[in-house]
Write a protein that holds these residues in place. Structure first.
Motif, PDB file in Angstrom:
ATOM      1  N   PHE A  20       0.845  -1.188   0.000  1.00 50.93           N
ATOM      2  CA  PHE A  20       0.000   0.000   0.000  1.00 50.93           C
ATOM      3  C   PHE A  20       0.883   1.242   0.000  1.00 50.93           C
ATOM      4  CE2 PHE A  20      -2.262   3.420   2.225  1.00 50.93           C
ATOM      5  CZ  PHE A  20      -3.434   3.486   1.491  1.00 50.93           C
ATOM      6  N   PHE A  21       0.596   2.185  -0.908  1.00 50.64           N
ATOM      7  CA  PHE A  21       1.325   3.444  -0.976  1.00 50.64           C
ATOM      8  C   PHE A  21       0.512   4.540  -0.295  1.00 50.64           C
ATOM      9  CE2 PHE A  21       3.691   1.135  -4.027  1.00 50.64           C
ATOM     10  CZ  PHE A  21       4.835   1.847  -4.379  1.00 50.64           C
ATOM     11  N   SER A  22       1.130   5.237   0.646  1.00 48.40           N
ATOM     12  CA  SER A  22       0.506   6.447   1.165  1.00 48.40           C
ATOM     13  C   SER A  22       0.692   7.555   0.132  1.00 48.40           C
ATOM     14  CB  SER A  22       1.130   6.861   2.502  1.00 48.40           C
ATOM     15  OG  SER A  22       2.504   7.195   2.332  1.00 48.40           O
ATOM     16  N   ILE A  23      -0.148   8.576   0.204  1.00 49.72           N
ATOM     17  CA  ILE A  23      -0.090   9.668  -0.772  1.00 49.72           C
ATOM     18  C   ILE A  23       0.353  10.947  -0.087  1.00 49.72           C
ATOM     19  CG2 ILE A  23      -1.432  11.115  -2.344  1.00 49.72           C
ATOM     20  CD1 ILE A  23      -3.212   8.769  -2.919  1.00 49.72           C
ATOM     21  N   SER A  24       1.412  11.538  -0.611  1.00 49.74           N
ATOM     22  CA  SER A  24       1.859  12.844  -0.141  1.00 49.74           C
ATOM     23  C   SER A  24       1.495  13.886  -1.185  1.00 49.74           C
ATOM     24  CB  SER A  24       3.376  12.857   0.087  1.00 49.74           C
ATOM     25  OG  SER A  24       3.840  14.182   0.271  1.00 49.74           O
ATOM     26  N   ASN A  25       0.748  14.895  -0.779  1.00 48.06           N
ATOM     27  CA  ASN A  25       0.445  15.999  -1.678  1.00 48.06           C
ATOM     28  C   ASN A  25       1.313  17.206  -1.360  1.00 48.06           C
ATOM     29  OD1 ASN A  25      -1.395  14.651  -3.228  1.00 48.06           O
ATOM     30  ND2 ASN A  25      -3.190  15.383  -2.123  1.00 48.06           N
ATOM     31  N   LEU A  26       2.545  16.951  -0.948  1.00 45.52           N
ATOM     32  CA  LEU A  26       3.482  18.037  -0.675  1.00 45.52           C
ATOM     33  C   LEU A  26       3.525  18.976  -1.877  1.00 45.52           C
ATOM     34  CD1 LEU A  26       5.680  19.193   1.229  1.00 45.52           C
ATOM     35  CD2 LEU A  26       7.344  17.882  -0.105  1.00 45.52           C
ATOM     36  N   GLY A  27       3.336  20.253  -1.611  1.00 47.67           N
ATOM     37  CA  GLY A  27       3.286  21.229  -2.685  1.00 47.67           C
ATOM     38  C   GLY A  27       1.873  21.598  -3.057  1.00 47.67           C
ATOM     39  N   GLY A  30      -1.779  22.631   2.372  1.00 49.14           N
ATOM     40  CA  GLY A  30      -1.131  23.245   3.522  1.00 49.14           C
ATOM     41  C   GLY A  30      -1.517  22.555   4.811  1.00 49.14           C
ATOM     42  N   SER A  31      -1.169  23.171   5.906  1.00 42.21           N
ATOM     43  CA  SER A  31      -1.506  22.761   7.264  1.00 42.21           C
ATOM     44  C   SER A  31      -1.344  21.263   7.489  1.00 42.21           C
ATOM     45  CB  SER A  31      -2.903  23.252   7.640  1.00 42.21           C
ATOM     46  OG  SER A  31      -3.861  22.855   6.701  1.00 42.21           O
ATOM     47  N   ASP A  32      -2.453  20.496   7.403  1.00 37.36           N
ATOM     48  CA  ASP A  32      -2.371  19.054   7.665  1.00 37.36           C
ATOM     49  C   ASP A  32      -1.367  18.375   6.732  1.00 37.36           C
ATOM     50  OD1 ASP A  32      -4.532  18.828   9.641  1.00 37.36           O
ATOM     51  OD2 ASP A  32      -5.816  19.406   7.982  1.00 37.36           O
ATOM     52  N   LYS A  33      -1.405  18.726   5.442  1.00 41.80           N
ATOM     53  CA  LYS A  33      -0.580  18.030   4.457  1.00 41.80           C
ATOM     54  C   LYS A  33       0.903  18.274   4.710  1.00 41.80           C
ATOM     55  CE  LYS A  33      -2.136  15.861   1.868  1.00 41.80           C
ATOM     56  NZ  LYS A  33      -2.598  14.470   2.040  1.00 41.80           N
ATOM     57  N   TYR A  34       1.276  19.480   5.153  1.00 39.36           N
ATOM     58  CA  TYR A  34       2.675  19.733   5.490  1.00 39.36           C
ATOM     59  C   TYR A  34       3.197  18.688   6.478  1.00 39.36           C
ATOM     60  CZ  TYR A  34       3.141  24.589   3.724  1.00 39.36           C
ATOM     61  OH  TYR A  34       3.253  25.697   2.956  1.00 39.36           O
ATOM     62  N   LYS A  59       7.220  26.167 -11.204  1.00 42.80           N
ATOM     63  CA  LYS A  59       8.223  26.163 -12.274  1.00 42.80           C
ATOM     64  C   LYS A  59       7.581  26.096 -13.655  1.00 42.80           C
ATOM     65  CE  LYS A  59      12.019  24.011 -11.503  1.00 42.80           C
ATOM     66  NZ  LYS A  59      13.040  22.951 -11.253  1.00 42.80           N
ATOM     67  N   ILE A  60       6.531  25.299 -13.811  1.00 43.74           N
ATOM     68  CA  ILE A  60       5.946  25.073 -15.134  1.00 43.74           C
ATOM     69  C   ILE A  60       4.828  26.058 -15.462  1.00 43.74           C
ATOM     70  CG2 ILE A  60       4.681  23.399 -16.554  1.00 43.74           C
ATOM     71  CD1 ILE A  60       6.235  21.197 -15.193  1.00 43.74           C
ATOM     72  N   PHE A  61       4.021  26.398 -14.447  1.00 47.89           N
ATOM     73  CA  PHE A  61       2.864  27.246 -14.723  1.00 47.89           C
ATOM     74  C   PHE A  61       2.882  28.581 -13.973  1.00 47.89           C
ATOM     75  CE2 PHE A  61       1.216  22.879 -15.478  1.00 47.89           C
ATOM     76  CZ  PHE A  61       0.908  23.024 -16.824  1.00 47.89           C
ATOM     77  N   GLY A  62       3.922  28.817 -13.154  1.00 49.05           N
ATOM     78  CA  GLY A  62       4.009  30.081 -12.432  1.00 49.05           C
ATOM     79  C   GLY A  62       3.036  30.212 -11.283  1.00 49.05           C
ATOM     80  N   LEU A  63       2.526  29.080 -10.790  1.00 46.26           N
ATOM     81  CA  LEU A  63       1.546  29.104  -9.704  1.00 46.26           C
ATOM     82  C   LEU A  63       2.248  29.034  -8.355  1.00 46.26           C
ATOM     83  CD1 LEU A  63      -1.027  26.574 -11.198  1.00 46.26           C
ATOM     84  CD2 LEU A  63      -1.101  29.070 -11.331  1.00 46.26           C
ATOM     85  N   ASN A  64       1.719  29.748  -7.387  1.00 46.73           N
ATOM     86  CA  ASN A  64       2.311  29.764  -6.047  1.00 46.73           C
ATOM     87  C   ASN A  64       1.631  28.728  -5.168  1.00 46.73           C
ATOM     88  OD1 ASN A  64       4.327  31.842  -6.256  1.00 46.73           O
ATOM     89  ND2 ASN A  64       2.645  33.319  -6.399  1.00 46.73           N
ATOM     90  N   GLY A  65       2.205  27.536  -5.105  1.00 45.44           N
ATOM     91  CA  GLY A  65       1.682  26.490  -4.243  1.00 45.44           C
ATOM     92  C   GLY A  65       2.122  26.705  -2.812  1.00 45.44           C
ATOM     93  N   PHE A  66       1.644  25.827  -1.922  1.00 46.67           N
ATOM     94  CA  PHE A  66       1.909  25.990  -0.498  1.00 46.67           C
ATOM     95  C   PHE A  66       3.368  25.760  -0.121  1.00 46.67           C
ATOM     96  CE2 PHE A  66      -2.669  25.006  -0.527  1.00 46.67           C
ATOM     97  CZ  PHE A  66      -3.132  26.049   0.245  1.00 46.67           C
ATOM     98  N   ALA A  67       4.100  24.983  -0.895  1.00 48.84           N
ATOM     99  CA  ALA A  67       5.444  24.573  -0.481  1.00 48.84           C
ATOM    100  C   ALA A  67       6.550  25.306  -1.222  1.00 48.84           C
ATOM    101  CB  ALA A  67       5.607  23.059  -0.666  1.00 48.84           C
ATOM    102  N   GLU A 429      -0.189  22.846  17.042  1.00 51.58           N
ATOM    103  CA  GLU A 429       0.617  21.680  16.634  1.00 51.58           C
ATOM    104  C   GLU A 429       0.155  20.412  17.341  1.00 51.58           C
ATOM    105  OE1 GLU A 429       2.535  21.482  14.109  1.00 51.58           O
ATOM    106  OE2 GLU A 429       2.249  23.622  13.739  1.00 51.58           O
ATOM    107  N   ASP A 430      -0.409  20.546  18.534  1.00 53.44           N
ATOM    108  CA  ASP A 430      -0.880  19.359  19.249  1.00 53.44           C
ATOM    109  C   ASP A 430      -2.160  18.808  18.619  1.00 53.44           C
ATOM    110  OD1 ASP A 430       1.255  19.583  20.985  1.00 53.44           O
ATOM    111  OD2 ASP A 430       0.122  20.745  22.460  1.00 53.44           O
ATOM    112  N   SER A 431      -3.088  19.692  18.243  1.00 56.03           N
ATOM    113  CA  SER A 431      -4.311  19.190  17.597  1.00 56.03           C
ATOM    114  C   SER A 431      -4.016  18.669  16.196  1.00 56.03           C
ATOM    115  CB  SER A 431      -5.393  20.277  17.556  1.00 56.03           C
ATOM    116  OG  SER A 431      -4.980  21.403  16.805  1.00 56.03           O
ATOM    117  N   TYR A 432      -3.059  19.299  15.495  1.00 55.98           N
ATOM    118  CA  TYR A 432      -2.618  18.750  14.208  1.00 55.98           C
ATOM    119  C   TYR A 432      -2.008  17.351  14.404  1.00 55.98           C
ATOM    120  CZ  TYR A 432      -3.092  23.050  11.394  1.00 55.98           C
ATOM    121  OH  TYR A 432      -3.576  24.127  10.700  1.00 55.98           O
ATOM    122  N   TYR A 433      -1.272  17.191  15.477  1.00 61.91           N
ATOM    123  CA  TYR A 433      -0.642  15.893  15.766  1.00 61.91           C
ATOM    124  C   TYR A 433      -1.710  14.820  15.971  1.00 61.91           C
ATOM    125  CZ  TYR A 433       2.410  12.534  18.271  1.00 61.91           C
ATOM    126  OH  TYR A 433       3.115  11.429  18.688  1.00 61.91           O
ATOM    127  N   ALA A 434      -2.790  15.179  16.673  1.00 57.64           N
ATOM    128  CA  ALA A 434      -3.885  14.216  16.850  1.00 57.64           C
ATOM    129  C   ALA A 434      -4.427  13.771  15.495  1.00 57.64           C
ATOM    130  CB  ALA A 434      -5.000  14.843  17.690  1.00 57.64           C
TER     131      ALA A 434
END
Length: 487
Positions: A20-27, A30-34, A59-67, A429-434
């Motif tokens: 099973f692969f987990s999914i990272s949406n880094l970029g 925000g918040s939870d995904k970071y 880099k490709i489209f000039g969009l400002n993502g979260f990361a 950060e504690d509630s995010y950790y939960a």
């Protein structure tokens, strides 16, 4: 990639079958995904799927993502694993994206198998802003092929272990600006032309990669089709292209299966009204999940029978709790799903303080009730593998013993951590950790289902293991044994 002792070895890393692969949406979030990157030590060496569009939208489209602050430094690193290590350390040390309740263990992301998928839906929408697909199709396709080459170069440059063949995936759900009539019209035209576009991309993929002597990632050809015959036909087309160019893909990826909420699609894949009636009698609440399990299993059976070899098959986006075991017995070797994170990140901070009230109104994170222990034994919980709003999870619920559950201690402690919002009802950060513990526990449940398949030679033994959980057993039995897959 050769199968040996029910596992593949790639780049000195082992990929058990199934995985099973987990999914990272880094970029792209925000918040939870970071914080998924921060707490990777709790997931140990779980394989990770990443999204090219999210990582390259600036880099490709000039969009400002979260990361952007981290991605602006990516070229300083030799591998994507090195880059993730840098991001994690910077998040912990500079940004302080970590709970005081967690002591991070050493972690090297180079030890995880990293898979890159394109994020084609977002790529298409953004190319359409440059060149109208309907009136400037040639320029649109030219730009699409340019991005395709960027995609493969990125996977090679940063040494991803697997790259999914660049394709036109179906877009079946829309959110935010994607609900606009213009975007929906674009996707209607793209879906109409998807078969032709995918064949162009397949042809250009082979020609581009064939000229690269030492391409690092393993390449999985993506298979598409609106019904079983079309799926088989497209798989045969891929095999014919391999022969034409004397090129061999390392594996395959099952894609292009839409949500089974679409009745027309269900009929195309043999889910008749009689089948629906039978499924509803077994598990009405999760009927759509069982429809999806049938569709994805059907697709994998077609690929496996048509290729007639033991190359790996990854089921894109199909790693739900009812899918894993049927997919494995249908010939899939790996899968992914975003569901654990999506359910964990439900809810809003203003409701967190009410989490210990089972009658509380409002939205909350959803917790997967453990169905398997870390020793791969069926739990004594009722409603196994169900996602429940956290206030509805009884404090006596049996934990599974995964690394997240060990850190959690018990459900009451998890709820207490969840309440630690700021005086202005903002996440801390504690509630995010939960929320991360809830997410990671869900991922481990998917891991344990995969491991159960690894060590259990027959479906009947798995059914025996869950004999006290009638609904789950009957659901599996129907999808695996009773549905009529016409191959």
């Amino acid at each position: 990639m050769k199968l040996n002792n029910n596992q593949y070895t790639l780049n000195s890393k082992v990929l058990p079958v199934p995985s099973f692969f987990s999914i990272s949406n880094l970029g792209g979030g925000g918040s939870d995904k970071y914080r998924e990157t921060v707490y990777g030590d709790i997931l140990e060496n779980t394989p990770i799927l990443l999204n090219f569009f999210y990582l390259n939208q600036k880099k490709i489209f000039g969009l400002n993502g979260f990361a952007v602050p981290w991605l602006s430094n990516i070229d300083s690193y030799d591998t994507f694993g090195d880059f993730l290590n840098y991001v994690r350390q910077d998040m912990i040390n500079s940004s302080k994206y970590i709970s005081s309740y967690h002591t991070p263990d050493a972690l090297d992301y180079n030890n995880n198998i990293l898979l890159l998928d394109s994020g084609a839906g977002n790529i298409i929408n953004n190319i359409h802003l440059e060149y109208d697909y309907i009136t400037e199709k040639d320029k649109f396709i030219e730009r699409l092929l340019e991005v395709m080459k960027n995609y493969y170069d990125f996977a090679d440059r940063f040494k991803f272990d697997i790259v999914i063949g660049f394709d036109i995936g179906g877009k079946y759900t829309f959110k935010g600006d994607e609900r606009s009539p213009a975007i929906k019209e674009l996707n209607m035209h793209i879906l109409r032309d998807a078969d032709d576009l995918n064949k162009i991309l397949l042809d250009e993929t082979i020609k581009y990669l064939k000229n690269k002597d030492e391409f690092y990632p393993k390449v999985f050809a993506t298979i598409h089709g609106k019904n079983p015959i079309a799926y088989k036909t497209y798989t045969q087309h891929v095999l014919s292209m391999e022969k034409k160019y004397d090129f061999t893909f390392d594996g395959f990826a099952g894609g292009g299966i839409a949500s089974a909420k679409n009745a027309e699609l269900r009929r195309a894949w043999g889910i008749s009204s009689n089948v629906e009636t039978e499924i509803i009698a077994i598990n009405k609440k999760n009927k759509n999940e069982l429809y999806n399990a049938i569709l994805s299993s059907y697709a994998c059976k077609i690929i496996r029978k048509t290729i007639n070899d033991n190359r790996p098959i990854h089921a894109l986006g199909c790693g739900g709790k009812f899918n894993i075991l049927p997919l494995y017995y249908a010939g899939a070797t790996s899968f992914d799903a975003q569901t654990p994170g999506r359910r964990a990140y439900d809810g809003s901070a203003e409701n967190n303080l009410n989490v210990k009230n089972p009658n509380a109104a409002g939205t909350f994170s959803k917790y997967m009730v453990a169905g398997l222990s870390s020793k791969l034994k069926a739990s004594n919980n009722s409603r196994v593998f169900e996602y429940l709003k956290l206030p509805l999870v009884d404090n006596t619920t049996q934990l599974c013993g995964c690394p997240a559950c060990i850190l959690t201690g018990n459900i009451n402690s998890l709820k207490s951590l969840y309440t630690k919002v700021s005086p202005r009802n903002k996440q801390t950060e504690d509630s995010y950790y939960a929320k991360q513990l809830i997410n990671i526990h869900g991922i481990w449940q998917h891991n344990y289902l995969s491991r159960l398949a690894q060590v259990t030679p027959s479906v009947s033994e798995i059914i025996d293991e869950f004999s006290n959980h009638t609904t789950f057993v009957n659901s599996l039995d129907y999808v695996i044994n009773k549905f009529n897959y016409v191959l």
